[in-house]
Structure formats: C-alpha cells, structure tokens
Design a protein around this motif. Structure first.
Motif, PDB file in Angstrom:
ATOM      1  N   PHE A 136       0.799  -1.230   0.000  1.00  0.00           N
ATOM      2  CA  PHE A 136       0.000   0.000   0.000  1.00  0.00           C
ATOM      3  C   PHE A 136       0.836   1.287   0.000  1.00  0.00           C
ATOM      4  O   PHE A 136       0.303   2.354  -0.301  1.00  0.00           O
ATOM      5  CB  PHE A 136      -0.936   0.004   1.218  1.00  0.00           C
ATOM      6  CG  PHE A 136      -2.016  -1.023   1.141  1.00  0.00           C
ATOM      7  CD1 PHE A 136      -3.108  -0.843   0.311  1.00  0.00           C
ATOM      8  CD2 PHE A 136      -1.935  -2.192   1.888  1.00  0.00           C
ATOM      9  CE1 PHE A 136      -4.107  -1.800   0.229  1.00  0.00           C
ATOM     10  CE2 PHE A 136      -2.930  -3.157   1.811  1.00  0.00           C
ATOM     11  CZ  PHE A 136      -4.010  -2.960   0.981  1.00  0.00           C
ATOM     12  N   SER A 137       2.116   1.183   0.353  1.00  0.00           N
ATOM     13  CA  SER A 137       2.954   2.388   0.351  1.00  0.00           C
ATOM     14  C   SER A 137       3.858   2.441  -0.874  1.00  0.00           C
ATOM     15  O   SER A 137       3.843   3.418  -1.618  1.00  0.00           O
ATOM     16  CB  SER A 137       3.803   2.430   1.628  1.00  0.00           C
ATOM     17  OG  SER A 137       2.990   2.534   2.764  1.00  0.00           O
ATOM     18  N   LEU A 138       4.614   1.344  -1.088  1.00  0.00           N
ATOM     19  CA  LEU A 138       5.587   1.363  -2.175  1.00  0.00           C
ATOM     20  C   LEU A 138       4.953   1.119  -3.540  1.00  0.00           C
ATOM     21  O   LEU A 138       5.294   1.785  -4.519  1.00  0.00           O
ATOM     22  CB  LEU A 138       6.683   0.321  -1.901  1.00  0.00           C
ATOM     23  CG  LEU A 138       7.456   0.493  -0.584  1.00  0.00           C
ATOM     24  CD1 LEU A 138       8.540  -0.552  -0.460  1.00  0.00           C
ATOM     25  CD2 LEU A 138       8.064   1.895  -0.491  1.00  0.00           C
ATOM     26  N   LYS A 139       3.992   0.151  -3.618  1.00  0.00           N
ATOM     27  CA  LYS A 139       3.374  -0.171  -4.907  1.00  0.00           C
ATOM     28  C   LYS A 139       2.254   0.804  -5.266  1.00  0.00           C
ATOM     29  O   LYS A 139       2.230   1.376  -6.353  1.00  0.00           O
ATOM     30  CB  LYS A 139       2.832  -1.615  -4.873  1.00  0.00           C
ATOM     31  CG  LYS A 139       3.906  -2.685  -4.668  1.00  0.00           C
ATOM     32  CD  LYS A 139       4.796  -2.846  -5.883  1.00  0.00           C
ATOM     33  CE  LYS A 139       5.799  -3.991  -5.682  1.00  0.00           C
ATOM     34  NZ  LYS A 139       6.739  -4.091  -6.825  1.00  0.00           N
ATOM     35  N   LEU A 140       1.276   0.952  -4.345  1.00  0.00           N
ATOM     36  CA  LEU A 140       0.088   1.755  -4.649  1.00  0.00           C
ATOM     37  C   LEU A 140       0.238   3.224  -4.235  1.00  0.00           C
ATOM     38  O   LEU A 140      -0.439   4.098  -4.782  1.00  0.00           O
ATOM     39  CB  LEU A 140      -1.142   1.145  -3.965  1.00  0.00           C
ATOM     40  CG  LEU A 140      -1.474  -0.300  -4.390  1.00  0.00           C
ATOM     41  CD1 LEU A 140      -2.629  -0.853  -3.563  1.00  0.00           C
ATOM     42  CD2 LEU A 140      -1.848  -0.342  -5.873  1.00  0.00           C
ATOM     43  N   GLY A 141       1.082   3.479  -3.226  1.00  0.00           N
ATOM     44  CA  GLY A 141       1.295   4.860  -2.792  1.00  0.00           C
ATOM     45  C   GLY A 141       0.098   5.476  -2.086  1.00  0.00           C
ATOM     46  O   GLY A 141      -0.062   6.692  -2.066  1.00  0.00           O
TER      47      GLY A 141
END
Length: 308
Positions: free
Chosen positions: A155-160
C-alpha cells in the motif's frame, strides 16, 4: 464493588514490584557495558570509570535496585543513561501516541470481529462461516512485523496510498493500526463465534423462538448479551497484547510511541528508560483488566452479586 476495586488496586503493588525486579535483573544479565555504549569504543578507561561511578553502576546490583525503588516510591523514575532526559517526561510525551495506536487497533478489531463472529455462528458451516474462519486462522498465524512489512510494500511502495512510516496525520495511522488489529480481530472473532454457538443451543433460546420472537430479537436481545462475557474477556486480554505488540509495530512503521522508545533503550542498555516503559505497560494492562472485571457486573448481574 468499591471494596473489590480497592482490593484489586492494592494487588497492583506486589505485581509492579515483581515486574520491576524481574526486568531489572534480566537487563543486568545482558552483555555490554552501559558506560562504554554511551561513550563509544574510543573512550578512555578513565572516562568510562568516571561515568560508571557517576551512574552508580559500580554498586552491587541489589543496592542499585534498592536505590531505584526508593526513587520510584518518591515519584522519580530517574533519568535516561543515554540522553540525560527525565524518563517520566519522555514517556509522558510518547505514551499518547501508543495509546492512540492501540485504541484505534482495538476499535477496528471489535468493529470487525463481533459481527463476523455472530454471523458465522448463526450461519454455521455456510460459505461465510468457512471463509471467515479461514481468514481468522490466517490472521492469527501471521506475525505483526511480517504483516506490517507486507502492507508497507503493497500500500505504500506499490500503490502509494499511505505513508510507509512516521506520524503525519490520520493516513499514517491506518497501516500500523490495521497491522496491530489483524491478530486480535481473528482471536475475538473465533471467541465470539464459539460463545454464540454455545448460547444459541440453550433451551431459553429455543423457547424464545417457539414463542414467535423474531430471529433478530433472539440474536440481539437474548443470545448476544450472554455471549459477550467471553468476548469481553478476550478483548481485555487483547488490549494488553496490542500494547506489547506495539513494540514491534511501532518499530516497523517508525511510530514515535513508547514501544519504539523501549526497543531503542534496550539496544543502548538504558535501564531507567526500559524500566519506565515496562512500568507503563504493566500498569496499563492491569488497569484495563480491572475495567473489564467491572464491566462483567454490568453485562451479567449475577456476577455483580459476587462482588458485594
């Protein structure tokens, strides 16, 4: 009831003395010298010796423990070995962050687990029940630090969608709170389901159905209230588990709470700070369990009569 509460509060004293005793001596057994850790490997023997004398580290262990307890009784939790700041001040600054994280996590757990547990029990062996129990089993099996890392990657690195760490508004609270809530949600769901299954098989539930009472009323007014006592017990225990689990979760998400402070203090062998954090955790856990015991009386009047 008042006598019971006073008796329980009095029992906190031997509990706290025992907890502090154990933690104090366990820390003393860990390798490494505090003075060397503070001054660094390049410090001279004379400086290390002076600092050990200043901190009282050359005194026998039992004397150090006695001095700490005397100061603690007077309301002084000491100063950090590494920063020189007041332990009470540091904890006062950090504890609201840990409390906010834990309360959010337990709120999410209750909000999700109670409805799923009730529906799974009333629709036993249905697709919803089977999927719910499989998800609950997976939730219990996953360690919080691993869950946190997976959520950060997704949720942070891939989707932001969410920040990967720190405390920057409500968005930064969602991932660590959800990480902390997963295991307790699974545990409360399973307890609620098993408790509801036992209650809905009782004769008075059959009688209520035979009288034509609606299914919703039977579940909400007759079954759920009686099934809540085991669930409330687990919720109280899970609150303590969440406080302890916050140590790992705060470290993974760089959350500025006392869990992360305790990990950093253990690495520096900062005994006063570690003891201060442990005291807060132990007190919080004991007080929450006392509140849960009091809640029993309001859920089940038969228990209230035992307190008098």
């Amino acid at each position: 009831m008042i006598k019971y509460v006073i008796r329980r509060l009095m029992m906190l004293f031997p509990v706290m003395i025992g907890v502090i005793f154990l933690v104090f001596f366990i820390i003393s057994l860990t390798p490494g010298d505090v003075a060397t850790i503070i001054l660094g490997d390049g410090a001279t023997e004379e400086r290390i010796k002076d600092l050990r004398e200043e901190l009282g580290l050359d005194d026998p262990l039992i004397v150090q423990y006695g001095n700490y307890m005397i100061d603690l009784v007077q309301g002084d939790m000491g100063k950090s070995y590494s920063t020189g700041l007041s332990v009470a001040g540091e904890i006062k600054q950090r504890f609201p962050n840990t409390f906010k994280l834990t309360i959010t996590a337990i709120f999410l757990s209750v909000l999700i687990s109670i409805p799923i547990g009730v529906i799974s029990a009333t629709r036993q062996y249905s697709i919803f029940d089977n999927i719910g129990m499989i998800v609950a089993l997976i939730g219990i099996s996953m360690p919080s630090f691993w869950t946190g890392l997976i959520l950060i990657i997704l949720f942070s690195l891939k989707l932001g969608w969410f920040p990967s760490g720190g405390m920057k508004g409500i968005m930064s609270l969602i991932l660590p709170a959800f990480t902390l809530a997963i295991a307790s949600t699974a545990s409360i769901t399973r307890t609620t389901r098993s408790s509801m299954l036992e209650v809905i098989r009782q004769d008075y539930i059959t009688t209520a159905k035979a009288k034509g009472v609606s299914r919703r009323s039977v579940i909400n007014k007759h079954a759920l209230k009686n099934a809540l006592i085991p669930a409330v017990t687990v919720i109280g225990l899970e609150f303590g588990v969440l406080l302890g689990g916050a140590v790992l979760t705060e470290t993974v998400f760089s959350w500025p709470g006392i869990g992360r402070l305790m990990v950093e203090s253990i690495q520096r062998k900062d005994t006063p700070m570690v003891l201060g954090c442990v005291i807060v955790f132990a007190l919080s856990f004991s007080i929450v369990n006392l509140i849960i015991d009091i809640l029993y009386a309001f859920i089940d009047p038969r228990i209230k009569s035992n307190y008098s």
